[in-house]
Design an enzyme around this catalytic site. Structure first.
Site, PDB file in Angstrom:
ATOM      1  N   GLY A 137       5.395   3.847   5.183  1.00 32.79           N
ATOM      2  CA  GLY A 137       5.149   4.786   6.278  1.00 32.79           C
ATOM      3  C   GLY A 137       6.446   5.001   7.021  1.00 32.79           C
ATOM      4  N   GLY A 138       6.380   5.686   8.126  1.00 38.65           N
ATOM      5  CA  GLY A 138       7.578   5.873   8.921  1.00 38.65           C
ATOM      6  C   GLY A 138       8.116   4.512   9.333  1.00 38.65           C
ATOM      7  CG  LEU A 148      -1.987  -1.038   1.348  1.00 38.59           C
ATOM      8  CD1 LEU A 148      -2.622  -1.013   2.723  1.00 38.59           C
ATOM      9  CD2 LEU A 148      -3.040  -0.830   0.273  1.00 38.59           C
ATOM     10  N   GLY A 149       2.040   1.148   0.539  1.00 39.48           N
ATOM     11  CA  GLY A 149       2.887   2.334   0.582  1.00 39.48           C
ATOM     12  C   GLY A 149       3.933   2.186   1.660  1.00 39.48           C
ATOM     13  CD  GLU A 173       8.866  -1.448   1.713  1.00 35.97           C
ATOM     14  OE1 GLU A 173       8.847  -2.690   1.725  1.00 35.97           O
ATOM     15  OE2 GLU A 173       9.431  -0.755   0.865  1.00 35.97           O
ATOM     16  CB  VAL A 174       1.724   0.083   4.823  1.00 41.68           C
ATOM     17  CG1 VAL A 174       0.341  -0.311   5.318  1.00 41.68           C
ATOM     18  CG2 VAL A 174       2.402   1.000   5.835  1.00 41.68           C
ATOM     19  CE  LYS A 221       4.971   1.733  10.698  1.00 42.07           C
ATOM     20  NZ  LYS A 221       4.622   2.892  11.506  1.00 42.07           N
ATOM     21  CG  ASP A 256       5.453  12.084  11.406  1.00 42.94           C
ATOM     22  OD1 ASP A 256       5.646  13.200  10.879  1.00 42.94           O
ATOM     23  OD2 ASP A 256       5.731  11.008  10.854  1.00 42.94           O
TER      24      ASP A 256
END
Ligand SMILES: *[C@@H]1O[C@H](CO)[C@@H](O)[C@H](O)[C@H]1NC(C)=O
Ligand SMILES: *[C@@H]1O[C@H](CO)[C@@H](O)[C@H](O)[C@H]1NC(C)=O
Ligand SMILES: *[C@@H]1O[C@H](CO)[C@@H](O)[C@H](O)[C@H]1NC(C)=O
Ligand SMILES: *[C@@H]1O[C@H](CO)[C@@H](O)[C@H](O)[C@H]1NC(C)=O
Ligand SMILES: *[C@@H]1O[C@H](CO)[C@@H](O)[C@H](O)[C@H]1NC(C)=O
Ligand SMILES: *[C@@H]1O[C@H](CO)[C@@H](O)[C@H](O)[C@H]1NC(C)=O
Length: 660
Positions: free
Chosen positions: A342-343, A339-340, A346-347, A361, A458
């Protein structure tokens, strides 16, 4: 876990009186000691309990009385709901003391919350508990009847607003009344009526704390329930769709006697074994997670001191997933499921065996920070439940693999909509307005209403996810910090966060507080209204141009409407949007003390009659105000625009960033 076992474990006696809409409960716990019947303490206790009814009615419904000398002194406290008639109040307290003497013949400490013909609280102990907060839940109940014509989203929103107002009134710092009754219109001719009360010996701060626990508990046990009540040893809350107390008379609505209120009649009480277990299980699971992780800094030991033996009875399985399960759910973390990023990782999208869609995550193995943040995120997020926060369903920890399993939120992030003009057009003003409101409620919950003060640290558009109805949900708590109850400012030598959203004092001095989140929220408001990213502005003619400074210039030119995204300008109330921009400017004030608190912001957003203060020049950090910019590679503003970008800069780098 049978009810009997729970009772044995916490040595609590629950008296649940079914049938009418009354539920009472009594705790008389051997945990705090036993005495020999008819000893000096017992005689003091009996004498004290016998004077309580008259002392309470003589003192406006609340009294603390103690009798005897240490160490045999008996301390007592009792109260009635304001507005209760003298005789009724006195009868209620007398009935309570009778029950206490009968059921607690040798227990040094006990509490009775009675809710039969009337409602009253009686507590006693051999130690002075005056002024100390006791958050133990005595009972909670909700009406199982639902008026299905009531829109549940609107109900919850209205409910939260009403309860927020009631807490403010009951626990006002300047003039605490220790109770509040109020009504808020849900729609034409349907109102939510709410009532809250605190024990008057509390400070306003602890009164707020107790009432917030009630509001929180509603979120987990009774969310959307149109009537119910929650009682703790130090405070009480009830809400209904009808005026259930004489106190609402100022709104000229007739009182509906409890027993005739058909909404509550059917199945008023709902303390089942499961629910009692839930009261205990929730904190215990968290505690177990902590223990499993060998966590050292956990401060609220009280949570498990109160239930010292249950730890053995629960396992982390309820939140811990097997690595293989998650591997299968995400098709072995396939690229197609990604999905993308993140901090710190990866997700991936996953589908569990039972069909539940989840977002997983996977923390990068290499990131040195990973582990600390991982534990932090589990601990923080597992405790949170709010519709504007992404829910953590569980975690998996196997060797180097650290996974967090979240609810799946289908509509990607706010970022995704803002950066793309063709998507942005889908966000009309009503939607943006709703997104801003939802984010503010989510942050307010983190700052005030959850059990702990939490600073997100954040907040940014890519961390605001949107559900199928475009309701915002705040994600990514990897960097959240739990604050001690009395702490307001902390320092960190490692600044984490995303440039463009971080306030100047954080970048230059590593100082963060709730007001850091307020700053980020201000940037979000400005981005949502303008449809531009704060980081998409550049230096022009030696002048730093970011969204924040741009808005300030528009303010000085009295041309704030120029900020509004042309895509929404046609269909919005310009005055309302300008008010929102103004609120955004207040959030990004340079001095943290000049930024309003989240609860004030929430009020400003929801109540247009509140006059807004005039803003001072905002603070920002791409450079200093005289125009000398500085940017190291990591600070290149456009880096954060396409994917979520988390930078971690140590103090040395920060110094180069040119502190002001
Ligand atoms: C209260 O009573 C318990 C035992 O009944 C005793 O251990 C404790 O010291 C007493 N506390 C005070 C403050 O007297
Ligand atoms: C305590 O005293 C009362 C009245 O004197 C008496 O009836 C009762 O039996 C005594 N209880 C015990 C356990 O000694
Ligand atoms: C409790 O009642 C007694 C007797 O009426 C009174 O002297 C005392 O001031 C009251 N205390 C409080 C806190 O109301
Ligand atoms: C709130 O209650 C706690 C627990 O009883 C007590 O230790 C604390 O001093 C109280 N805080 C304030 C500000 O009254
Ligand atoms: C409930 O209200 C919300 C917000 O006002 C609206 O978006 C939603 O469509 C309503 N739901 C129903 C079922 O009417
Ligand atoms: C409650 O009962 C009254 C009559 O006793 C009836 O008129 C009313 O419609 C009922 N209300 C609901 C919400 O069922």
């Amino acid at each position: 876990m049978g009810i009997k076992k729970m009772v044995d474990l916490s040595i609590v006696f629950w008296f649940v009186l079914m049938g009418s809409c009354a539920v009472s409960s009594q705790t008389c716990s051997k945990r705090s000691g036993v005495f020999t019947p008819n000893n000096t303490y017992d005689l003091n206790r009996q004498a004290m309990l016998s004077v309580l009814p008259s002392s309470v009615t003589a003192n406006d419904g609340f009294n603390t009385t103690s009798i005897g000398q240490e160490p045999n002194k008996a301390y007592g406290l009792a109260m009635c709901i304001p507005g209760t008639e003298t005789q009724t109040c006195s009868d209620c307290i007398m009935a309570s003391t009778r029950r206490l003497l009968q059921n607690c013949p040798e227990e040094t400490e006990a509490t009775d919350w009675r809710n039969r013909e009337s409602l009253c609280l009686v507590r006693y102990s051999n130690r002075s508990f005056y002024g100390s907060l006791n958050e133990d839940t005595m009972w909670r109940q909700y009406n199982s009847a639902l008026d299905t014509s009531v829109n549940s989203t609107e109900f919850v929103n209205t409910w939260e607003d009403l309860m927020g107002n009631l807490i403010d009134t009951a626990a006002s710092k300047s003039n605490p009344k220790y109770y509040a009754a109020g009504t808020k219109e849900l729609r034409v001719s349907t109102n939510i009526h709410g009532f809250m009360q605190c024990s008057k010996d509390l400070t306003s701060w602890n009164c707020t704390e107790c009432l917030r626990q009630n509001v929180n508990e509603y979120m987990s046990c009774c969310r959307g329930r149109q009537g119910g009540s929650i009682a703790r040893s130090s405070c009480f809350m009830r809400w209904e769709l009808y005026p259930f107390l004489g106190l609402f008379d100022s709104q000229a609505s007739p009182e509906v006697p409890e027993d005739q209120a058909n909404t509550t009649k059917k199945d008023g009480i709902n303390i089942s074994a499961g629910e009692i277990a839930a009261i205990v299980v929730v904190p215990t699971v968290v505690v177990t997670v902590l223990l499993a992780l060998g966590f050292g800094f956990w401060r609220r030991r009280r949570v498990y001191q109160a239930f010292p033996r249950e730890r053995k009875c629960f396992h982390t399985e309820s939140v811990q997933f097997d690595f293989k399960t998650i591997e299968a759910a995400t098709s072995n973390f396939s690229e197609a499921n990604k999905l993308g990023a993140g901090g710190f990782g990866e997700v991936y999208k996953g589908i569990l065996m039972n069909g539940t869609e989840v977002a997983v995550k996977r923390l990068s193995k290499t990131s040195g920070q990973g582990e600390g943040e991982f534990k932090n995120e589990v601990v923080v997020v597992a405790k949170l439940q709010h519709r504007n926060l992404v829910r953590l369903l569980g975690f998996s920890l196997q060797g180097e693999e650290k996974l967090l399993v979240y609810e799946f939120v289908p509509n990607k992030s706010l970022d995704y909509f803002l950066v793309d003009a063709s998507k942005r057009i889908l966000l009309d003003w009503t939607t943006r307005h709703n997104i801003i409101g939802g984010i503010s409620r989510g942050i307010l919950y983190l700052h005030q209403d959850s059990r702990l003060k939490i600073i997100h640290r954040d907040l940014k558009a890519s961390n605001i996810l949107l559900d199928a109805d475009m309701n915002p949900k705040i994600a990514d708590f990897g960097m959240a910090r739990i604050f001690g109850m009395d702490q307001t400012v902390d320092n960190t030598s490692r600044v984490v966060g995303t440039f463009g959203y971080m306030p100047p004092e954080y970048v230059t001095h590593g100082q963060f507080s709730m007001k850091s989140d307020v700053y980020s929220f201000g940037v979000l408001i400005l981005e949502i209204i303008s449809g531009k990213k704060n980081s998409s502005f550049y230096q022009i003619d030696g002048l730093v141009n970011n969204l924040v400074t741009y808005v300030w210039r528009l303010w000085e030119d009295k041309s704030l409407p120029d900020l509004i995204d042309p895509g929404i300008k046609e269909d919005c109330n310009i005055d309302e949007v300008v008010r929102y921009i103004h609120i955004g400017l207040l959030c990004v004030q340079e001095n943290p003390a000049d930024r309003p608190t989240m609860s004030t912001i929430h009020q400003m957003l929801t109540t247009s009659s509140i006059t807004l203060p005039v803003p001072l020049p905002p603070g920002f950090f791409f450079g200093n105000r005289s125009g000398t910019t500085s940017s190291s590679q990591g600070l290149e503003p456009n880096q954060s625009s396409s994917k979520s970008f988390t930078c971690s800069v140590d103090e040395a780098t920060i110094t180069e960033v040119n502190p002001r």
